[in-house]
Write a protein that holds these residues in place. Sequence first.
Motif, PDB file in Angstrom:
ATOM      1  N   MET A   1      48.947  50.995  10.496  1.00 17.40           N
ATOM      2  CA  MET A   1      48.141  52.016  11.181  1.00 17.40           C
ATOM      3  C   MET A   1      48.109  53.304  10.355  1.00 17.40           C
ATOM      4  N   SER A   2      46.925  53.862  10.180  1.00 19.97           N
ATOM      5  CA  SER A   2      46.857  55.072   9.343  1.00 19.97           C
ATOM      6  C   SER A   2      46.994  56.320  10.201  1.00 19.97           C
ATOM      7  N   ALA A   3      47.701  57.313   9.644  1.00 21.55           N
ATOM      8  CA  ALA A   3      47.893  58.576  10.365  1.00 21.55           C
ATOM      9  C   ALA A   3      46.628  59.422  10.258  1.00 21.55           C
ATOM     10  N   PRO A   4      46.331  60.212  11.317  1.00 20.45           N
ATOM     11  CA  PRO A   4      45.139  61.065  11.234  1.00 20.45           C
ATOM     12  C   PRO A   4      45.344  62.206  10.240  1.00 20.45           C
ATOM     13  N   ILE A   5      44.256  62.653   9.644  1.00 23.56           N
ATOM     14  CA  ILE A   5      44.314  63.833   8.780  1.00 23.56           C
ATOM     15  C   ILE A   5      44.245  65.061   9.678  1.00 23.56           C
ATOM     16  N   ASN A   6      45.245  65.885   9.637  1.00 27.25           N
ATOM     17  CA  ASN A   6      45.263  67.073  10.500  1.00 27.25           C
ATOM     18  C   ASN A   6      45.250  68.356   9.694  1.00 27.25           C
ATOM     19  N   PRO A   7      44.068  68.972   9.537  1.00 22.01           N
ATOM     20  CA  PRO A   7      44.061  70.304   8.914  1.00 22.01           C
ATOM     21  C   PRO A   7      44.809  71.286   9.818  1.00 22.01           C
ATOM     22  N   ARG A   8      45.141  72.456   9.274  1.00 26.54           N
ATOM     23  CA  ARG A   8      45.815  73.501  10.048  1.00 26.54           C
ATOM     24  C   ARG A   8      45.191  73.659  11.422  1.00 26.54           C
ATOM     25  N   ALA A   9      46.025  73.613  12.458  1.00 30.42           N
ATOM     26  CA  ALA A   9      45.500  73.672  13.827  1.00 30.42           C
ATOM     27  C   ALA A   9      44.716  74.962  14.083  1.00 30.42           C
ATOM     28  N   ASP A  10      45.152  76.066  13.474  1.00 33.36           N
ATOM     29  CA  ASP A  10      44.499  77.347  13.790  1.00 33.36           C
ATOM     30  C   ASP A  10      43.062  77.408  13.280  1.00 33.36           C
ATOM     31  N   LEU A  11      42.708  76.515  12.356  1.00 30.29           N
ATOM     32  CA  LEU A  11      41.333  76.546  11.832  1.00 30.29           C
ATOM     33  C   LEU A  11      40.318  76.130  12.890  1.00 30.29           C
ATOM     34  N   ALA A  12      40.784  75.488  13.951  1.00 30.54           N
ATOM     35  CA  ALA A  12      39.863  75.108  15.034  1.00 30.54           C
ATOM     36  C   ALA A  12      39.164  76.338  15.598  1.00 30.54           C
ATOM     37  N   ALA A  13      39.816  77.485  15.492  1.00 30.32           N
ATOM     38  CA  ALA A  13      39.231  78.717  16.035  1.00 30.32           C
ATOM     39  C   ALA A  13      38.131  79.285  15.136  1.00 30.32           C
ATOM     40  N   LEU A  14      38.036  78.780  13.911  1.00 31.62           N
ATOM     41  CA  LEU A  14      36.998  79.294  13.004  1.00 31.62           C
ATOM     42  C   LEU A  14      35.733  78.472  13.165  1.00 31.62           C
ATOM     43  N   PRO A  15      34.570  79.138  13.114  1.00 40.84           N
ATOM     44  CA  PRO A  15      33.325  78.369  13.226  1.00 40.84           C
ATOM     45  C   PRO A  15      33.154  77.453  12.019  1.00 40.84           C
ATOM     46  N   ALA A  16      32.714  76.201  12.259  1.00 38.10           N
ATOM     47  CA  ALA A  16      32.395  75.309  11.147  1.00 38.10           C
ATOM     48  C   ALA A  16      31.066  75.772  10.550  1.00 38.10           C
ATOM     49  N   TYR A  17      30.839  75.458   9.282  1.00 42.60           N
ATOM     50  CA  TYR A  17      29.597  75.881   8.638  1.00 42.60           C
ATOM     51  C   TYR A  17      28.387  75.225   9.301  1.00 42.60           C
ATOM     52  N   VAL A  18      27.421  76.032   9.680  1.00 43.64           N
ATOM     53  CA  VAL A  18      26.168  75.512  10.235  1.00 43.64           C
ATOM     54  C   VAL A  18      25.047  75.989   9.313  1.00 43.64           C
ATOM     55  N   PRO A  19      24.279  75.054   8.732  1.00 44.79           N
ATOM     56  CA  PRO A  19      23.212  75.499   7.826  1.00 44.79           C
ATOM     57  C   PRO A  19      22.219  76.386   8.573  1.00 44.79           C
ATOM     58  N   GLY A  20      21.776  77.474   7.954  1.00 39.33           N
ATOM     59  CA  GLY A  20      20.816  78.380   8.590  1.00 39.33           C
ATOM     60  C   GLY A  20      19.505  77.652   8.853  1.00 39.33           C
ATOM     61  N   ARG A  21      18.825  78.030   9.950  1.00 36.98           N
ATOM     62  CA  ARG A  21      17.540  77.404  10.249  1.00 36.98           C
ATOM     63  C   ARG A  21      16.516  77.862   9.228  1.00 36.98           C
ATOM     64  N   SER A  22      15.859  76.937   8.562  1.00 37.76           N
ATOM     65  CA  SER A  22      14.816  77.398   7.649  1.00 37.76           C
ATOM     66  C   SER A  22      13.468  77.199   8.333  1.00 37.76           C
ATOM     67  N   VAL A  23      12.693  78.242   8.310  1.00 30.32           N
ATOM     68  CA  VAL A  23      11.420  78.232   9.022  1.00 30.32           C
ATOM     69  C   VAL A  23      10.315  78.397   7.990  1.00 30.32           C
ATOM     70  N   PRO A  24       9.552  77.330   7.741  1.00 33.79           N
ATOM     71  CA  PRO A  24       8.526  77.412   6.696  1.00 33.79           C
ATOM     72  C   PRO A  24       7.565  78.569   6.963  1.00 33.79           C
ATOM     73  N   GLY A  25       7.321  79.369   5.936  1.00 30.88           N
ATOM     74  CA  GLY A  25       6.351  80.451   6.054  1.00 30.88           C
ATOM     75  C   GLY A  25       6.898  81.712   6.704  1.00 30.88           C
TER      76      GLY A  25
END
Length: 352
Positions: A1-25
């Motif tokens: 059984m493989s163990a889960p990858i656990n990044p630092r727990a406190d990073l959950a409070a940081l927003p994940a990168y969301v690509p900006g909406r691109s609006v043609p024109g």
Amino acid sequence: MSAPINPRADLAALPAYVPGRSVPGAIKLASNEVPGGPLPSVADAISHALQEVNRYPDMGSQALTARLADELKVPESRIAIGCGSVSLCQQLVQAMCAPGEEVLYAWRSFEAYPIVTQVGNATSIKVPLDGTHTHDLAAMLAAITPKTRLIFVCNPNNPTGTAVRRRELASFLDAVPSDVLVVLDEAYREFVTDEEIPDGLEFVADRPNVAVLRTFSKAYGLAGLRVGYAVGHEDVVTALRKVYVAFSVNTLAQTAAIASLGAKDELLTRCSRIVEERGRVRTALIEAGFEVPETHANFVWLPLGERTVAFAEHALDRKVVVRPFAGDGVRVTVSTPDENDLFLEAARAFER
Ligand SMILES: *Cc1c(COP(=O)(O)O)cnc(C)c1O
């Protein structure tokens, strides 16, 4: 059984990168960029530097450091170059703070401060802006604790455009303990015309606990290349260089920054046109019934509170991209007269 990858727990409070909406024109007034592309002399320098991209960049950005030392009349040992001043903000936290120590700044201010503070394992202490959307320096003083290591003062402040004056800043600096570093983030310095708003370098010379951050991303038009610098005490600069991500300021950026300093007058002339537009845009917005704090940068702030997101969506429907800070306000970059007119048209049509 493989163990889960656990990044630092406190990073959950940081927003994940969301690509900006691109609006043609659509026109983009969301990131405080200047509208013009590189000057021919800067573009030439960049294409020459292209020939060397098989080589690593100069790790110490020596030519740029020397050029800035000459320009600013400070020793090279007091200048640290970084991959944008955002990177220098992060380096400052890493250089100053042990885990759990405190970074103090006004809120709302530059959105990178909370992120770099948390990434650096330090603790954010946010002090609300005053009723005029300006740094409340007295309240910031009162918020200093024995754990405070670093204070960011964004002057002019992003996103409100307001600025603190020489006299109030000087008495603030007099009162801050000498082992607390005060960082004057002057990303918009070149747009300041009011002489009572000090050039932070005035304070660096004789105050070891003051550093100034500047960038080539705004007035110098190099946001896409990523280069900025800090000026401060030798010990702070040495520490900043230690936590520098190796080779992160690339050759094209170093070359373009030097070429841009060579074209300074032309670039600052562009800024003065934006400053004129800034006055026109602010006046028009006030006439249309909006509250708009006095601004000293290349953007205006509309403290729309709960109507913030509705305003941004309304502007987007009219193909104008602005920067909403939900529940708080909208920041709009001042651009060319044509683009500003499109924005003003959209603003006037907003149902309030
Ligand atoms: C835009 C901005 C910067 C500059 O960021 P770069 O990383 O140099 O592009 C720094 N501080 C503030 C307050 C800004 O608004």
